[in-house]
Design an enzyme around this catalytic site. Structure first.
Site, mmCIF file in Angstrom:
data_model
loop_
_atom_site.group_PDB
_atom_site.id
_atom_site.type_symbol
_atom_site.label_atom_id
_atom_site.label_comp_id
_atom_site.label_asym_id
_atom_site.label_seq_id
_atom_site.Cartn_x
_atom_site.Cartn_y
_atom_site.Cartn_z
ATOM 1 N N LYS A 116 -40.426 6.057 0.832
ATOM 2 C CA LYS A 116 -39.268 5.504 0.095
ATOM 3 C C LYS A 116 -38.037 5.379 1.116
ATOM 4 O O LYS A 116 -37.905 6.084 1.885
ATOM 5 C CB LYS A 116 -38.763 6.656 -0.812
HETATM 6 P P1 NAD Z 1 -32.377 -0.815 -12.406
HETATM 7 O O1 NAD Z 1 -31.456 -0.741 -11.445
HETATM 8 O O2 NAD Z 1 -32.720 -2.110 -12.595
HETATM 9 O O3 NAD Z 1 -32.084 0.036 -13.685
HETATM 10 C C1 NAD Z 1 -31.488 1.358 -13.876
HETATM 11 C C2 NAD Z 1 -31.014 1.260 -15.362
HETATM 12 O O4 NAD Z 1 -30.903 2.811 -15.775
HETATM 13 C C3 NAD Z 1 -29.839 0.590 -15.727
HETATM 14 O O5 NAD Z 1 -29.766 -0.113 -17.100
HETATM 15 C C4 NAD Z 1 -28.724 1.670 -15.606
HETATM 16 O O6 NAD Z 1 -27.566 1.308 -16.149
HETATM 17 C C5 NAD Z 1 -29.463 3.010 -16.117
HETATM 18 N N1 NAD Z 1 -28.805 3.967 -15.873
HETATM 19 C C6 NAD Z 1 -28.216 4.323 -14.439
HETATM 20 N N2 NAD Z 1 -27.847 5.701 -14.628
HETATM 21 C C7 NAD Z 1 -28.225 6.084 -15.962
HETATM 22 C C8 NAD Z 1 -27.744 7.194 -16.668
HETATM 23 N N3 NAD Z 1 -27.084 8.377 -15.922
HETATM 24 N N4 NAD Z 1 -27.834 7.219 -17.910
HETATM 25 C C9 NAD Z 1 -28.429 6.381 -18.459
HETATM 26 N N5 NAD Z 1 -29.056 5.000 -17.842
HETATM 27 C C10 NAD Z 1 -28.720 5.136 -16.709
HETATM 28 O O7 NAD Z 1 -33.527 0.176 -11.962
HETATM 29 P P2 NAD Z 1 -34.931 -0.067 -12.321
HETATM 30 O O8 NAD Z 1 -35.507 -0.794 -11.231
HETATM 31 O O9 NAD Z 1 -35.194 -0.368 -13.829
HETATM 32 O O10 NAD Z 1 -35.598 1.856 -12.145
HETATM 33 C C11 NAD Z 1 -35.550 2.519 -13.105
HETATM 34 C C12 NAD Z 1 -36.286 3.688 -12.666
HETATM 35 O O11 NAD Z 1 -37.757 3.164 -12.524
HETATM 36 C C13 NAD Z 1 -35.945 4.520 -11.365
HETATM 37 O O12 NAD Z 1 -36.328 5.846 -11.567
HETATM 38 C C14 NAD Z 1 -36.828 3.944 -10.290
HETATM 39 O O13 NAD Z 1 -37.219 4.602 -9.405
HETATM 40 C C15 NAD Z 1 -38.201 3.809 -11.427
HETATM 41 N N6 NAD Z 1 -39.254 2.801 -11.009
HETATM 42 C C16 NAD Z 1 -38.720 1.446 -10.654
HETATM 43 C C17 NAD Z 1 -39.865 0.594 -10.250
HETATM 44 C C18 NAD Z 1 -39.142 -0.962 -10.199
HETATM 45 O O14 NAD Z 1 -40.387 -1.819 -10.036
HETATM 46 N N7 NAD Z 1 -38.201 -1.226 -10.246
HETATM 47 C C19 NAD Z 1 -40.950 0.952 -10.080
HETATM 48 C C20 NAD Z 1 -41.424 2.263 -10.422
HETATM 49 C C21 NAD Z 1 -40.505 3.102 -10.640
#
Ligand code: NAD
Length: 428
Positions: A116
């Site tokens: 990561k």
């Molecule tokens: P992103 O940046 O696209 O979206 C994150 C969302 O969470 C946004 O809407 C943001 O406003 C919101 N957010 C941030 N802080 C917050 C809080 N304190 N309370 C409520 N909402 C909050 O990110 P993403 O890619 O959607 O990733 C989200 C999660 O999924 C992370 O934990 C990431 O590690 C995990 N993840 C992502 C992927 C991927 O393919 N993008 C794959 C596996 C896991």
């Protein structure tokens, strides 16, 4: 947040996410009688890289950001894992996320190790040019350690296909000027990205939710679902569940949440967010805090924002029947135990959000072959792999009478153990 029990002797790596991962690693190692020497090795990251990233800002001053790439374990294949841009990124968080990637890739049966990366920066406070400068210098600083056969980054919170395009271009320029699309995944399709990557994690969340519903003898159509986080994962998870007839009664982002007991028209909320950049203010909804949202009565809760959302302080108040972890580490181990006792089923992150890395794996394979598949093929193959991982976890969950998180981890550790014993210890 509750006090964590850390099992790591190196205090500078201690953090809640890594603490949780180590605790569950040790528990599941016991479940499968894991070789103690293998366990010792699995408790530590292989390599932690910290870099300074000097960036020319728009006002011509130079700011120096700190970036990380943690390569946790490469027994099963090249290191693989996303890159996060967030103001709270630090080494312990990246180590925890890299450990999770190792176990995720293992339980999913992928030929990949775990890594990561992250940069401590608030991406909403820098311009596009500054973000490009930062990304290119970060890519350059870690370029000796990454590569299509070594370590393949991907997007995570705060990064997107454009960020990956800049990383791929920087790496390619530095490696003789030849295109090296296989160095990162999550790229735009025009430069070697794959069909279906953008929505892959959200679609995977819904495939796993469907399995969880089936096991809990519930129907997704007509059920009520609450989604925390409306970014890449949350918005697509909400959309696919909506398409399957579920009522998405609440969604949120960092600005707060919105509630409508009748269920939202999710494509319309997505359109609203494109223009307004937040869910807050969406018509025909009542405002709700993120804390309240997590505690709403509903059939399923998809936490798709960040880690550490459900802990001992609110685990007793959760009313969902099923939790599907779209985010990494949203539910602590202590909360998992409370929820498990209360009969709430948790589909753990290492399986539930595996869709992203599964389709990233397809992208990498297609880049190596220079031969691309269509979206239906990608979605079908994604469903096969993620469902198989769920079934393997479910079998251990039933056989050993443990929660799904411990079960999934046991499957992951067993595969790593076999491979590590076969490869042995270098030099001896
Ligand atoms: P992103 O940046 O696209 O979206 C994150 C969302 O969470 C946004 O809407 C943001 O406003 C919101 N957010 C941030 N802080 C917050 C809080 N304190 N309370 C409520 N909402 C909050 O990110 P993403 O890619 O959607 O990733 C989200 C999660 O999924 C992370 O934990 C990431 O590690 C995990 N993840 C992502 C992927 C991927 O393919 N993008 C794959 C596996 C896991």
């Amino acid at each position: 947040m509750e006090k964590q029990h850390f099992h790591n002797s190196e205090a500078h790596l201690d953090g809640p996410l890594f603490g949780n991962a180590l605790e569950i690693l040790i528990e599941s190692a016991k479940l499968i009688n894991c070789d103690p020497n293998v366990l010792e090795r699995l408790k530590k990251p292989r390599r932690c890289i910290t870099v300074s990233i000097p960036v020319r800002m728009d006002d011509y001053t130079v700011r120096v950001f700190t970036g990380y790439r943690v390569q946790y374990n490469a027994t099963l294949g090249p290191f693989k894992g996303g890159i996060r841009y967030h103001q709270n990124v630090d080494l312990p968080e990246v180590v925890g996320l890299a450990a999770l990637m190792t176990f995720k890739n293992s339980v999913l049966g992928l030929p990949l190790g775990g890594a990561k990366g992250g940069v401590c920066v608030d991406p909403s406070k820098i311009s596009r040019t500054e973000k490009q400068n930062l990304t290119r210098r970060y890519a350059s600083e870690i370029s000796h350690f990454i590569g299509p056969t070594k370590d393949i980054p991907a997007p995570d919170v705060g990064t997107d296909p454009q960020t990956m395009a800049w990383m791929m271009d920087t790496y390619s320029q530095e490696q003789g000027g030849y295109s090296q699309p296989g160095v990162v995944t999550g790229k735009p399709v025009e430069i070697g990205g794959t069909a279906g990557r953008n929505h892959a994690t959200g679609l995977g969340v819904v495939f796993v939710a469907e399995k969880a519903y089936e096991k809990c003898k519930m129907e997704m159509s007509g059920s009520t679902i609450v989604v925390q986080g409306f970014g890449n994962v949350g918005s697509f998870a909400a959309l696919f569940a909506h398409q399957r007839g579920a009522k998405i009664i609440a969604v949120s982002d960092v600005s707060g949440g919105i509630y409508n007991g009748e269920g939202f028209d999710i494509p319309d909320v997505i359109e609203y967010v494109k223009t307004h950049k937040q869910v807050k203010g969406y018509p025909k909804s009542s405002p709700i805090t993120n804390e309240e949202l997590l505690e709403l009565p509903c059939d399923a809760l998809f936490p798709c924002a960040l880690e550490g959302q459900i802990d001992t302080h609110n685990a007793e108040k959760i009313k969902a029947k099923i939790i599907v972890e779209g985010a990494n580490g949203p539910v602590s181990n202590a909360a998992t135990r409370i929820l498990h006792k209360r009969g709430i089923f948790i589909a753990p992150d290492v399986i539930a959000n595996g869709g992203g890395v599964i389709v990233s794996y397809f992208e990498w394979v297609q880049d190596i072959m220079s031969f691309f598949w269509d979206e239906d093929e990608i979605n079908d193959r994604l469903k096969t792999i993620i469902t198989k991982a769920f079934d393997k976890g479910w079998a251990v969950h039933q056989e050993k009478n443990v929660d799904m998180r411990s079960a999934a981890m046991a499957v992951a550790v067993q595969r790593l153990e076999k491979a590590m014993l076969l490869r042995g210890l270098y030099p001896r």
